[in-house]
Scaffold this motif. Sequence first.
Motif, PDB file in Angstrom:
ATOM      1  N   ARG A 173       0.478   8.634 -27.904  1.00 52.13           N
ATOM      2  CA  ARG A 173       0.929   8.386 -29.147  1.00 52.13           C
ATOM      3  C   ARG A 173       2.066   8.720 -27.897  1.00 52.13           C
ATOM      4  O   ARG A 173       3.577   8.388 -28.417  1.00 52.13           O
ATOM      5  CB  ARG A 173       0.797  10.149 -29.801  1.00 52.13           C
ATOM      6  N   ARG A 174       1.928   9.857 -27.172  1.00 53.56           N
ATOM      7  CA  ARG A 174       2.771  10.050 -26.434  1.00 53.56           C
ATOM      8  C   ARG A 174       3.987   8.706 -25.621  1.00 53.56           C
ATOM      9  O   ARG A 174       5.122   8.605 -25.557  1.00 53.56           O
ATOM     10  CB  ARG A 174       2.993  10.634 -25.081  1.00 53.56           C
TER      11      ARG A 174
ATOM     12  N   LEU B  87       5.594   6.686 -28.469  1.00 54.57           N
ATOM     13  CA  LEU B  87       6.950   7.783 -28.264  1.00 54.57           C
ATOM     14  C   LEU B  87       7.752   7.236 -27.317  1.00 54.57           C
ATOM     15  O   LEU B  87       8.864   6.788 -27.384  1.00 54.57           O
ATOM     16  CB  LEU B  87       7.138   9.102 -28.257  1.00 54.57           C
ATOM     17  N   ARG B  88       7.901   7.684 -26.023  1.00 50.88           N
ATOM     18  CA  ARG B  88       8.485   7.742 -25.284  1.00 50.88           C
ATOM     19  C   ARG B  88       9.260   5.749 -25.195  1.00 50.88           C
ATOM     20  O   ARG B  88       9.944   5.859 -24.910  1.00 50.88           O
ATOM     21  CB  ARG B  88       7.663   7.114 -23.463  1.00 50.88           C
TER      22      ARG B  88
ATOM     23  N   GLU C 158       9.318   3.768 -27.644  1.00 48.90           N
ATOM     24  CA  GLU C 158      10.252   3.756 -29.087  1.00 48.90           C
ATOM     25  C   GLU C 158      12.018   4.276 -28.451  1.00 48.90           C
ATOM     26  O   GLU C 158      13.023   4.351 -28.844  1.00 48.90           O
ATOM     27  CB  GLU C 158       9.809   4.669 -29.249  1.00 48.90           C
ATOM     28  N   ASP C 159      12.030   5.346 -27.454  1.00 54.63           N
ATOM     29  CA  ASP C 159      12.854   6.602 -27.009  1.00 54.63           C
ATOM     30  C   ASP C 159      13.802   5.230 -26.171  1.00 54.63           C
ATOM     31  O   ASP C 159      15.450   5.637 -26.246  1.00 54.63           O
ATOM     32  CB  ASP C 159      13.051   7.746 -26.749  1.00 54.63           C
TER      33      ASP C 159
ATOM     34  N   ALA D  38       6.822  -1.698 -27.852  1.00 54.60           N
ATOM     35  CA  ALA D  38       5.869  -0.066 -28.347  1.00 54.60           C
ATOM     36  C   ALA D  38       4.889  -0.472 -29.741  1.00 54.60           C
ATOM     37  O   ALA D  38       3.831  -0.160 -29.947  1.00 54.60           O
ATOM     38  CB  ALA D  38       7.061   0.710 -29.246  1.00 54.60           C
TER      39      ALA D  38
ATOM     40  N   ARG E 194       0.769  -0.095 -30.175  1.00 55.02           N
ATOM     41  CA  ARG E 194      -0.027   0.406 -30.727  1.00 55.02           C
ATOM     42  C   ARG E 194      -0.838  -0.319 -31.315  1.00 55.02           C
ATOM     43  O   ARG E 194      -2.147   0.304 -32.408  1.00 55.02           O
ATOM     44  CB  ARG E 194       1.261   0.286 -32.272  1.00 55.02           C
TER      45      ARG E 194
END
Length: 343
Positions: free
Chosen positions: A227-228, A231-232, A234-235, A242, A246
Amino acid sequence: MLPPRIIRRLVLAPLVIALTVAAVLTLPVWLIVVTAASLRLPPPQRRGTRLVWFAVSWLTLESMALIACLWLWIIDLGGRLSHDEREERHYALVKWLLSNVYGAAVRIFGLSVEIDEPRATSEELSRRLTRPVIVLSRHAGPGDSVLLVHHLLTRYGRRPRIVMKAALQLDPSLDVMVNRLPNAFVPPDAETGGVITEIRRLASDMDPDDALVIFPEGGNFTPKRRRRAILRLEDRGLREEAARARRLEHLLPPRPNGALAAIEACPTADVVFVAHTGLDDLVTLGDIWHRLPVRAEIRAGWWRVRAEDVPEGREERITWLFDQWDRIDTWITEHRAAPVSEG
């Protein structure tokens, strides 16, 4: 913060030898303790004794390796050994240590490793040790790096180079042997640029029988890390990467900078991708204590991409790396065994 090298040499190394002597002398006591602790676990309740036997074997082999390192240091006083002789003897020592650790795991844990490798053509066999390789492997399960390095040395005749976490230098034999060979330790707070510099350094002067080992995920797979990682991405605005991350069921998304730096620094190297499964769920000491199977079975597979078939261009190589990670993920899905009974 690691203690200085002189402290590690004068304190930690003798401490391991002292612990080995103490462990051997008190072995019956430890066996009684772990047998009692194992009574709460499901049958056949042999896990504790196996772990103790392996720990004592590991300590004994570590102590023997440290004594051998001291002897090599003594005979090399005054520079009596050439650079090549020094490397050859230390690689031989690493090979001896890992072969014996592997043998202990086979006897104590029933370890078996089945390797699914491509059928080599006559052209590939003739080229096998005529060019270096960059090995990109998934990172999961206890000792996967040990097994990988062991097989590179014994099965394929390679001389591995690895970028490792600096904390591993708290293992005295690893600290001494690995620091005497072309490897690199990086602290956890090291900037990405520093890690990339070390990878370029190791890749830039590889000989035909060398293998640079990189774990692009950066750590063992866990749902939280997955998950991290997403998110990284996506950020950073990397929505395509990303989305691909998934879809990975068993892997963290690869961090491409290290792999790309190695390829750029050694463009003549073939690239080998390694997938493996078997002990994926054993991440912590608690996992090992509660879920170590009666027989430890690992299935591994690899495939090789010739240097001339590696795409050109950064974006093309990132896409290609994610494609290979998709292939590893599919391979794991196809070869992952059902949970085995615990013991």
